[in-house]
Structures are given as C-alpha cells and as structure tokens.
Design an enzyme around this catalytic site. Structure first.
Site, PDB file in Angstrom:
ATOM      1  N   TYR A   1       0.450  -0.869  -3.620  1.00  0.00           N
ATOM      2  CA  TYR A   1       1.363  -1.432  -2.419  1.00  0.00           C
ATOM      3  C   TYR A   1       1.022  -2.901  -2.691  1.00  0.00           C
ATOM      4  O   TYR A   1       0.189  -3.542  -3.227  1.00  0.00           O
ATOM      5  CB  TYR A   1       0.945  -0.797  -1.068  1.00  0.00           C
TER       6      TYR A   1
ATOM      7  N   SER B   1      -5.875   6.234   1.957  1.00  0.00           N
ATOM      8  CA  SER B   1      -4.663   7.078   1.368  1.00  0.00           C
ATOM      9  C   SER B   1      -4.249   7.009  -0.179  1.00  0.00           C
ATOM     10  O   SER B   1      -5.206   7.687  -0.635  1.00  0.00           O
ATOM     11  CB  SER B   1      -3.298   6.245   1.853  1.00  0.00           C
TER      12      SER B   1
ATOM     13  N   TRP C   1       8.036   8.449   1.491  1.00  0.00           N
ATOM     14  CA  TRP C   1       7.049   7.646   0.660  1.00  0.00           C
ATOM     15  C   TRP C   1       7.942   7.334  -0.755  1.00  0.00           C
ATOM     16  O   TRP C   1       7.740   5.969  -1.198  1.00  0.00           O
ATOM     17  CB  TRP C   1       5.767   8.439   0.266  1.00  0.00           C
TER      18      TRP C   1
ATOM     19  N   ASP D   1      -3.898  12.865  11.360  1.00  0.00           N
ATOM     20  CA  ASP D   1      -3.624  12.325  10.067  1.00  0.00           C
ATOM     21  C   ASP D   1      -2.952  13.450   9.378  1.00  0.00           C
ATOM     22  O   ASP D   1      -3.261  14.583   9.278  1.00  0.00           O
ATOM     23  CB  ASP D   1      -4.753  11.693   9.124  1.00  0.00           C
TER      24      ASP D   1
END
Length: 583
Positions: A48, A117, A166, A276
């Site tokens: 990211y 993540s 995603w 989550d």
C-alpha cells in the site's frame, strides 16, 4: 540514491533499493536509532501507499525503542521494481529481505516481522521459506491461508465483496505505474485520499469508503464475473482466485503457511478482532501452533490478543466502550512491544511466566480478561434447538415431532449483505428488514432471565433439504437488545454441492455443520438470542444461482428458485451449539 536524514534521535533512509535474488530491487525505508548499534530489526512488507505517512509514524515510534525498523514496498508497488501478484513472490522476497536485514552492519542478526492485514500475510509467506535470521512474527488481523476464511469465506464460497473490492483497490497503483488511465475512477480517487492520509481522517475515510463501495457494486452484474474488464489486465489474480475454489489446490498450497505448519518454529504474537473479516483464520493459526506446534518452544511462545475491533480498528456495537484501546498500539508497554522486547532484545526474563498466553475482550461486559488457552477449557457446549411450536424459537429442550420450516430461495432476489463482514466499511444492513423477508427464517429465545456469556467457536448443526443439487444455507447469530436493536455477532455459510463425491439428491435431508466463526460476548438479561437462516447474503458471499454453475464463470444471469426445508424433529434435530462460559 537513498535520501538520508540524520537527527539526534534517528537516522532515516528513504528509497533504499534492496536487491532480490533475481536482480529486482525493492524500495525500502529504514528508521534506526542514531549511533553505531547494532540493533534488532523489525521488518514490515506491504503493497500500500507509503505516502500517507502512517507506516512511517509507527516505524519512528518503534525505532525510538531501540530497533532498526524497515518498511518495504512489495514487488511492483510504489517504487519497487518487478510485477505485483498477491503473495506468490513474497515467499522468496520475504526470505531475501529478512536475510538482507539480518546481515547489515547495524543489525544484531535478530529479525522480527510486524504489520496488519497484507503485512501479516507477507510474514507467513516469508515463514514458509524459513530464513535463518527470522526470529519472531507479529501478524495482526490476518490468517495464514488465503483459501480458508479469507478470499473464500467457507469452502467453495467466495468472500465476494472483499476480494472484488480489494482487487479493484489494487488497480490504481498499477494503472499509475503503467501510465494509463484507471478503469475504476472511484478507486483512483480513493487512492488519492489515501495518499493524503485519508485512513487517519474520519471524513476522508468516509468518502474513501463511499467511493470504493459504489465502484465495487458497479461490477457485480458482470458475467462471467471472473472476466470483469476492469480487472482483467490490472488485477489478473482475481480471475485466478475465482478459478481455484478448492483449498487443497497447489495454487493455494504454495502460499499457504498452514500447509507448512510442521516446519514453522517461531514465537508468534497473534492479534485479532471479533468483527474482523479474517478472524477465523487468525484464531485457527493460534490454535494450530499453540496446540500442535512443531516444538515445545513453538507451543509455549504463542501469544493471542483478541479485541472488539473490525478490520478498521473500529467498534460497531451500540454498547461499545471506546476506551477498549486500539490494536495499532506500539508504545513500550503495549503487549506486542513487550513480546518483541523479550524475543528480540532478550529483555523481560520473566515474560514467558508472567505474560498470559491469551488475552480476550469480552463484549457486553466490555472488559479485558486473561486466559490460559483457546478455546477455553471450562466451556460448556450448550445446544439451542431450532423449534416451531406456533412461533419459531431457540430452546434448550430437544424437539419432538415437528414439521420442517419452508422457504423459497430465489437467487434473482437475494438477501442483502454488506461488502465485507464485520460492518467494516460503513455499509450497514437493516437486520429488521431482513427478518421480514419470506426467505429468511428467524429463530429466537424469549428475553433472557439471566445473562449468558458466549466465548468460543459457534456452530450450527443444520438438517436441511433443497429441490436442487447445489445450493447455499447461511446462518447469522444476532444479539437483540431490549429496545429492539439487532446487533450481528457472527455468521457462516455452507455450499451444499462443494467437495462432495456424490451429487446431493433433491428433497433428501442432509446434515450440515456450519461454522459461524467465533466470538466473546455476553447476552445480557432482557436481551434475546436470535438466529437467522437463509440461502444468500449478497454481495458478502458470491451468489449461488442454484444451476450448478458459479456466477464467477456463468455466461448468463440464469438462476433457478429452490424450495428449501429446515428440519427440527427428534430424528433431525437442527441445533445451534453455543460455547457458554459459566458465570
């Protein structure tokens, strides 16, 4: 050339190009204390944007505690050379990055990995390769097997909203890297917000999530969905993920640390959130290594923290205590930093004896509690039987002779669901409206006379039949407050035709065991325990068209309605099994 900043506290090196074994260089930022060292190393690898400053902020907090901190962009992302593909290159790249970090002049040779993540998944990828300098892991909010409770929520059932959104998110940087316009302008606009620190600004985050949801929902009607034009070139893995619905496929095994559990001998700090969307995988990793780890050291050095959070580190319940803490806590007294101080620095000699193996947040009571194991040894596995005696109910009394409940599942009108589980991205679903649908069976206790603590894995043993060979059954556990507010707790799904050696016979009852994942919550006196059963939750799960095809591969939108029956009689006692903890 690397940009080096030297302050009284830290030396910061930005844009260091670290070579991998095939000559590809990965853009890397290094944060270390001023002075000669050497220092233990903490490595984060993620795909990211580094431009939002969030990882740099955490890296500086950690580095000031005496660590050299490395933040590396994955292959093909944000200045790193090569081509991005989820996790496959992270096995060898993770090995090479750990070994590079362990042999630098400012390194003690003890390397830990940290992050949430994808940064957690990349830790497990590196662990598969067993780099000699890798000493400890701290994967947050992730599992270790992308085919189980990750991209696939349950065997054969794609976690559609998650994997589609995603993949769309990841197209933005790839389009920029190629110098072409983004085919998904909403995600591109969201990427700009992330560069501006949107994840740390509630207003920008709300706009970011609105853009992502709108763009993702715009792709849902593509057929076959695996060939969505917006993803075909920029996110080719989406097609591959759709094509490989068997968790035992070599495609998944090569990047699954679960397939290499016998060779993983590392202390691990596991952090999960009850809401989550990777919670089950997180808990499965801990259970496997703590109970069946390769060595006694492995089994004794696992630590688990589970809080009330979703994937955004937020709480969603109306009774939430906002003082429960954040999982992104890297202060010196934070549990994860105590873990690293012991395993990387050799400090806290009594850590193994004093630090509890398990720390859970009990929702409803809103308290943290220390435990010695997971699941809890004192659990009373308590069946709540599905009953229909005038009204549908949940009862601790087993049924006698009762007629099955019936509904029609029409895939052209699915039960609505959020993009991802855990109400993670401000995408709420009206559970009262859902309960009023004719294709949703609602079973509930009366208002409770005394509170019930439910902590552990939740399972539905369902006896059901269908008029088609391959259909779905969904289940959702709900806490109904005295004012009528319906709060989701946990949920699951089964695809009846997946993984069977013989086709299901239409009209024949079968027993299905549906994992609703896990929770720790107290149903207070006056609340009701509610269970919703249906056959869809779209786009949370990929829609089962009842035709034997999958919407990922079907070339048309043809669907077939199915006549569903749920049985609850003496011979076929459908029951919800709750892990009740004595109070």
């Amino acid at each position: 050339m690397a940009d080096v900043t030297d302050t009284a506290e830290l030396v910061v090196e930005n844009d260091v190009m670290v070579p991998m074994r095939d000559g590809v260089r990965l853009r890397t930022d290094i944060f270390r204390p001023a002075g000669p060292g050497p220092f233990p190393v903490l490595l984060q690898r993620y795909p990211y944007t580094p431009r939002d400053g969030i990882s740099a902020m955490f890296a500086k907090i950690i580095a000031r505690q005496g660590y050299a901190v490395i933040v590396q962009s994955c292959r093909g992302r944000f200045g790193s050379e090569g081509e991005f593909y989820p996790l496959v290159p992270d096995v060898e790249d993770g090995y090479d990055a750990v070994e590079w970090a362990g042999t630098q002049p400012w390194s003690t040779g003890r390397v830990g990995m940290w992050g949430m993540s994808y940064s957690g998944f990349s830790q497990w990828a590196a662990a598969i390769a067993r780099p000699p300098h890798l000493t400890a892991l701290a994967p947050f909010t992730c599992g270790w097997d992308w085919s189980d409770s990750t991209w696939y929520y349950a065997p054969g059932v794609l976690h559609l909203g998650l994997t589609l959104s995603w993949s769309g998110l990841m197209t933005t940087e790839e389009a920029d890297r190629r110098g072409i316009p983004s085919p998904l302008p909403g995600f591109a606009a969201g990427g700009r917000l992330m560069d501006e620190g949107g994840l740390g600004d509630p207003e920008k985050q709300a706009e970011l999530l609105r853009l992502e949801m709108a763009e993702t929902r715009g792709m849902l009607d593509r057929r076959p969905l695996r060939d969505a034009a917006e993803l075909r070139d920029l996110a080719p893995w989406f097609r591959d993920h759709c094509d490989h619905d068997d968790g035992n496929d070599p495609y998944w095994r090569r990047i699954s640390a679960a397939a290499h559990a016998d060779s993983i001998d590392l202390p691990v700090f596991h952090l999960a959130g009850w809401y989550d969307f990777f919670a089950k995988g997180n808990l499965d990793v801990y259970t496997t290594l703590a109970h069946h780890g390769a060595t006694e050291r492995t089994r004794e050095t696992q630590r688990l923290v589970v809080g009330p959070w979703n994937h955004n580190c937020a709480q969603i319940r109306p009774d939430a205590d906002q003082n429960a803490g954040m999982f992104v806590d890297f202060g010196p007294d934070a549990p994860v930093m105590r873990f690293f101080a012991h395993h990387l620095k050799g400090e806290l000699p009594d850590y193994q004896r004093e630090e509890p193996p398990v720390r859970l947040y009990v929702m409803g009571d809103n308290v943290w509690r220390e435990e010695r194991e997971w699941p809890l040894a004192r659990t009373r596995w308590t069946p709540y039987y599905l009953r229909t005696d005038g009204v549908r109910s949940l009862s601790t009394r087993a049924p006698g002779d009762e007629e099955p409940d019936r509904y029609v599942y029409d895939p052209s009108d699915p039960v609505p669901g959020s993009l991802r589980t855990g109400a993670t991205y401000g995408d709420p679903v009206d559970l009262d409206a859902v309960a009023g649908r004719p294709d949703v069976l609602v079973y509930s206790t009366p208002p409770l006379e005394a509170e019930i603590e439910v902590t552990g894995p939740v399972t539905l043993e369902l006896w059901a039949s269908s008029s088609v060979e391959n259909t779905d059954f969904t289940a959702k556990l709900i806490d109904v407050f005295p004012d009528g507010a319906a709060v989701p707790v946990c949920q699951g799904v089964v695809r009846t035709g997946h993984g069977v050696t013989e086709p299901r016979t239409p009209g024949t009852p079968y027993r299905y065991e549906i994992s609703l994942w896990s929770t720790s919550t107290v149903f207070k006196a006056g609340h009701r325990v509610r269970l919703d059963i249906s056959s869809s939750e779209f786009p949370t799960y990929d829609l089962n068209p009842n035709t034997g095809e999958r919407i990922t591969h079907a070339t048309t939108d043809r669907t077939v309605p199915a006549q569903q029956r749920v049985y609850h009689d003496e011979l076929r006692p459908s029951r919800l099994v709750l892990p009740v903890i004595p109070r």
